[in-house]
Design a protein around this motif. Structure first.
Motif, PDB file in Angstrom:
ATOM      1  N   ASN A  47       7.521   9.581   2.258  1.00 59.44           N
ATOM      2  CA  ASN A  47       6.797   9.602   1.131  1.00 59.44           C
ATOM      3  C   ASN A  47       5.579  10.507   0.983  1.00 59.44           C
ATOM      4  O   ASN A  47       4.848  10.561  -0.105  1.00 59.44           O
ATOM      5  N   ARG A 120      14.876  11.484  -7.027  1.00 59.20           N
ATOM      6  CA  ARG A 120      13.681  11.466  -8.181  1.00 59.20           C
ATOM      7  C   ARG A 120      12.605  12.228  -7.810  1.00 59.20           C
ATOM      8  O   ARG A 120      11.927  12.774  -8.813  1.00 59.20           O
ATOM      9  N   ARG A 149      13.240   3.796 -14.283  1.00 59.66           N
ATOM     10  CA  ARG A 149      12.235   4.794 -13.579  1.00 59.66           C
ATOM     11  C   ARG A 149      12.064   6.226 -14.461  1.00 59.66           C
ATOM     12  O   ARG A 149      12.292   7.347 -14.106  1.00 59.66           O
ATOM     13  N   ASP A 152       7.261   9.393 -18.070  1.00 56.69           N
ATOM     14  CA  ASP A 152       6.923   9.484 -19.113  1.00 56.69           C
ATOM     15  C   ASP A 152       5.091   9.674 -18.646  1.00 56.69           C
ATOM     16  O   ASP A 152       4.462  10.593 -19.324  1.00 56.69           O
ATOM     17  N   VAL A 192       2.747   6.190  -8.354  1.00 57.78           N
ATOM     18  CA  VAL A 192       2.535   7.068  -7.069  1.00 57.78           C
ATOM     19  C   VAL A 192       2.800   8.432  -7.582  1.00 57.78           C
ATOM     20  O   VAL A 192       1.847   9.218  -7.281  1.00 57.78           O
ATOM     21  N   GLY A 193       4.043   8.527  -8.051  1.00 58.81           N
ATOM     22  CA  GLY A 193       4.392  10.188  -8.258  1.00 58.81           C
ATOM     23  C   GLY A 193       3.711  10.795  -9.551  1.00 58.81           C
ATOM     24  O   GLY A 193       3.236  11.807  -9.221  1.00 58.81           O
ATOM     25  N   THR A 333       6.406  -2.412  -2.219  1.00 58.93           N
ATOM     26  CA  THR A 333       7.890  -2.744  -2.753  1.00 58.93           C
ATOM     27  C   THR A 333       8.834  -2.001  -1.771  1.00 58.93           C
ATOM     28  O   THR A 333      10.082  -2.645  -1.519  1.00 58.93           O
ATOM     29  N   ILE A 356       7.048  -4.171  -9.112  1.00 56.32           N
ATOM     30  CA  ILE A 356       7.198  -2.700  -9.303  1.00 56.32           C
ATOM     31  C   ILE A 356       8.430  -2.314 -10.171  1.00 56.32           C
ATOM     32  O   ILE A 356       8.306  -1.670 -10.969  1.00 56.32           O
ATOM     33  N   PHE A 357       9.597  -2.592  -9.412  1.00 56.87           N
ATOM     34  CA  PHE A 357      10.861  -1.971 -10.108  1.00 56.87           C
ATOM     35  C   PHE A 357      11.588  -3.551 -10.662  1.00 56.87           C
ATOM     36  O   PHE A 357      11.640  -4.311 -10.008  1.00 56.87           O
TER      37      PHE A 357
HETATM   38  C1  UD1 Z   1       6.984   6.053  -5.068  1.00 55.86           C
HETATM   39  C2  UD1 Z   1       7.819   6.264  -3.799  1.00 55.86           C
HETATM   40  C3  UD1 Z   1       8.776   4.967  -3.747  1.00 55.86           C
HETATM   41  C4  UD1 Z   1       7.938   3.733  -3.993  1.00 55.86           C
HETATM   42  C5  UD1 Z   1       7.322   3.751  -5.238  1.00 55.86           C
HETATM   43  C6  UD1 Z   1       6.272   2.556  -5.395  1.00 55.86           C
HETATM   44  C7  UD1 Z   1       7.800   8.230  -3.168  1.00 55.86           C
HETATM   45  C8  UD1 Z   1       8.632   9.613  -2.865  1.00 55.86           C
HETATM   46  N1  UD1 Z   1       8.540   7.470  -3.785  1.00 55.86           N
HETATM   47  O1  UD1 Z   1       8.142   6.222  -6.132  1.00 55.86           O
HETATM   48  O2  UD1 Z   1       9.642   4.970  -2.511  1.00 55.86           O
HETATM   49  O3  UD1 Z   1       9.188   2.632  -4.103  1.00 55.86           O
HETATM   50  O4  UD1 Z   1       6.456   4.812  -5.319  1.00 55.86           O
HETATM   51  O5  UD1 Z   1       5.713   2.375  -4.430  1.00 55.86           O
HETATM   52  O6  UD1 Z   1       6.739   8.464  -2.581  1.00 55.86           O
HETATM   53  N2  UD1 Z   1       7.037   4.644 -13.959  1.00 55.86           N
HETATM   54  C9  UD1 Z   1       6.913   4.724 -15.693  1.00 55.86           C
HETATM   55  N3  UD1 Z   1       6.649   5.895 -15.833  1.00 55.86           N
HETATM   56  C10 UD1 Z   1       6.343   7.105 -15.155  1.00 55.86           C
HETATM   57  C11 UD1 Z   1       6.459   6.826 -13.687  1.00 55.86           C
HETATM   58  C12 UD1 Z   1       6.462   5.592 -13.480  1.00 55.86           C
HETATM   59  O7  UD1 Z   1       7.321   3.739 -16.331  1.00 55.86           O
HETATM   60  O8  UD1 Z   1       6.380   8.169 -15.699  1.00 55.86           O
HETATM   61  C13 UD1 Z   1       7.271   3.237 -13.577  1.00 55.86           C
HETATM   62  C14 UD1 Z   1       8.503   3.179 -12.571  1.00 55.86           C
HETATM   63  O9  UD1 Z   1       9.549   2.971 -13.180  1.00 55.86           O
HETATM   64  C15 UD1 Z   1       8.084   2.067 -11.757  1.00 55.86           C
HETATM   65  C16 UD1 Z   1       6.534   2.174 -11.624  1.00 55.86           C
HETATM   66  O10 UD1 Z   1       6.041   2.965 -12.689  1.00 55.86           O
HETATM   67  O11 UD1 Z   1       8.475   0.857 -12.405  1.00 55.86           O
HETATM   68  C17 UD1 Z   1       6.112   2.732 -10.316  1.00 55.86           C
HETATM   69  O12 UD1 Z   1       6.563   3.663 -10.057  1.00 55.86           O
HETATM   70  P1  UD1 Z   1       5.897   4.948  -9.042  1.00 55.86           P
HETATM   71  O13 UD1 Z   1       4.977   4.685  -8.469  1.00 55.86           O
HETATM   72  O14 UD1 Z   1       5.982   6.017 -10.293  1.00 55.86           O
HETATM   73  O15 UD1 Z   1       7.123   5.089  -8.151  1.00 55.86           O
HETATM   74  P2  UD1 Z   1       7.814   6.839  -7.488  1.00 55.86           P
HETATM   75  O16 UD1 Z   1       6.470   7.619  -7.470  1.00 55.86           O
HETATM   76  O17 UD1 Z   1       8.794   7.002  -8.142  1.00 55.86           O
END
Ligand code: UD1
Length: 450
Positions: A47, A120, A149, A152, A192-193, A333, A356-357
């Motif tokens: 990650n 993703r 996921r 937005d 995170v992303g 998570t 988180i999810f």
């Molecule tokens: C990253 C990690 C993943 C980890 C997650 C949480 C990487 C490549 N992947 O995923 O392994 O499980 O962090 O620690 O680093 N969300 C929204 N809108 C958005 C973005 C996120 O609603 O635009 C929600 C997601 O659905 C989720 C929550 O925010 O419920 C957290 O997601 P996020 O931290 O963005 O996870 P990833 O970056 O996809």
């Protein structure tokens, strides 16, 4: 996704022939009950590696990433970057492995559905492409096994930086012909992303950007350190607010990827399940954060050594605890499924809550088939520890859930067969080799049992 799929069209960047020859039909067979002893080398964090690879799009000079893990997800992103025009090269293995990416000429700013749907994290190319090229067309990632996921926060953040964005036929069409402009972006919740995407984009935006309620994961800090080595001006990475002063251009850099705290946590849990004593090398205890604290609460001994950390546990030495997943510095998570496997053989009851999810309990029915006693109540799982699990054929639908089943298999009586192991190849490098090296009875077999 299997390494096989993605190699068909574009050829391998990362995998050697032996790995490429695997198919998604392979299985892992475990005969449980063997104590673990020895040492396991922890690899570079998947990650951290993925956003670092996307950051290569921000410069026309070479970015060299050391300690890159040889994983299917790395391969997927390497292939996506190559079709944007990045020259990608991987040499060596383990801590010597160097991944070189050079985006001298980006001739294509489209990230197609076929590649984005496989992973993703492919959406991480959006911010860097718009920042460097003034445009990008990136497929929406769509749903996935652990929840809806959406992206937005990524889209809204880029709009705040002045990009014009439309959604068209499942694609994000982003344009910023005159470049991005710094702004204050307040995330409604931690992602995170989105933090990574906007951090990268803001490095080439005009003026100052403030990312408020930013993710604080060690992988964000690692990305910021690499961007600073490339010439970016960033303050506050790892804190609630990150301040970025945009610069005209970034240059090449050499960077060593941080160790994978999720891989280390998973192997620590393996010791908890099977009993024994194992040194995890190449990772510092601090990086494990609260995960190490919770594992100690559950009965593991975890101590720093000169080369890493030592984890030890007596068989049957696990006690039930309550765990809630949260953004960093909370419990990750990505260790929830593995922790649940551990707590299913604890003395007493435990409660695991996933914040988180919304759909990250798919390992529960499979653990129950192995004899675990787990009841779900919304976002919480009540686990009543059982004295032993029993081996069974099982399968999982995501990476960490699959690892939870491998760990359960190490403690179970008899034989466990894990199907659909291509999930494991996405995130664990040489998994069966590392565990077998410590005495586990584990092997990868073909679909025909060979
Ligand atoms: C990253 C990690 C993943 C980890 C997650 C949480 C990487 C490549 N992947 O995923 O392994 O499980 O962090 O620690 O680093 N969300 C929204 N809108 C958005 C973005 C996120 O609603 O635009 C929600 C997601 O659905 C989720 C929550 O925010 O419920 C957290 O997601 P996020 O931290 O963005 O996870 P990833 O970056 O996809």
């Amino acid at each position: 996704m299997t390494p096989h799929d993605i190699l068909d069209d574009l050829g391998s960047v990362i995998f050697d022939e032996a790995v490429a020859a695997r198919t998604g039909m392979d299985r892992i067979r475990i005969r449980g009950g063997r104590r673990l002893s020895g040492a396991i080398q922890i690899g570079g964090a998947k990650n951290a590696a993925l956003p670092l690879m996307a950051a290569s799009l921000l410069t026309d000079e070479a970015l060299v990433l050391f300690r890159a893990p040889r994983l299917a997800d790395i391969e997927t992103l390497a292939i996506l970057l190559r079709q944007h025009g990045v020259v990608v090269d991987m040499n060596g293995t383990g801590k010597e492995c160097a991944l070189t990416l050079r985006a001298a000429d980006i001739h294509n700013t489209e990230a197609p559905y076929d590649l984005v749907r496989k992973m993703r994290a492919s959406a991480l190319v959006l911010g860097p492409l718009v920042a460097r090229c003034g445009r990008a067309r990136v497929s929406l990632p769509g749903g996935c096994a652990i929840g809806t996921r959406p992206v937005d926060l990524h889209i809204n953040g880029l709009r705040s930086l002045g990009a014009e964005i439309e959604l068209d036929n499942g694609y994000i069409e982003a344009r910023a012909p005159k470049g991005l402009v710094g702004a204050e972006i307040v995330f409604p919740f931690v992602s995170v992303g989105a933090t990574e995407n906007l951090l990268m984009a803001a490095c080439l935006a005009r003026g100052e950007t403030r990312l408020v309620n930013a993710a604080r994961e060690p992988e964000i800090v690692d990305l910021a350190q690499c961007l600073v080595a490339m010439g970016a001006k960033i303050d506050g990475a790892g804190e609630h607010t990150i301040l970025i002063q945009g610069v005209d251009r970034l240059h090449g850099a050499k960077h060593r990827i941080i160790a994978d705290r999720i891989e280390a946590g998973s192997f620590a849990i393996a010791v908890g399940m099977a009993g024994g004593s194992v040194e995890l090398t190449g990772i510092e205890l601090d990086l494990m954060g609260v995960a190490a604290d919770r594992l100690r609460d559950a009965g593991l001994t975890i101590e720093p050594t000169a080369g890493g950390i030592r984890v030890a546990c007596e068989p049957g030495g696990i006690t039930g605890i309550d765990v809630m997943t949260e953004p960093y510095p909370g419990f990750p998570t990505d260790l929830q499924a593995q922790m649940m496997a551990l707590l299913s053989v604890a003395q007493g009851a435990s409660m695991v809550t996933e914040t988180i999810f919304e759909n990250r309990f798919m390992h529960v029915p499979e653990l129950c088939r192995m004899g675990a006693n787990i009841n779900l109540h919304g976002a919480s799982a009540m686990i009543r520890g059982v004295p032993r699990l029993t081996g069974a054929p099982v399968m999982a639908t995501d990476l960490r859930a699959s690892m939870g089943l491998v760990l359960a298999g190490l403690a179970a009586e008899g034989e466990t067969l894990i199907n659909r192991i291509y999930h494991l190849d996405r995130g664990y490098e040489r998994l069966e080799e590392k565990l077998a090296g410590c005495g586990a009875d584990i092997e990868r077999i073909g679909a025909d049992g060979t």
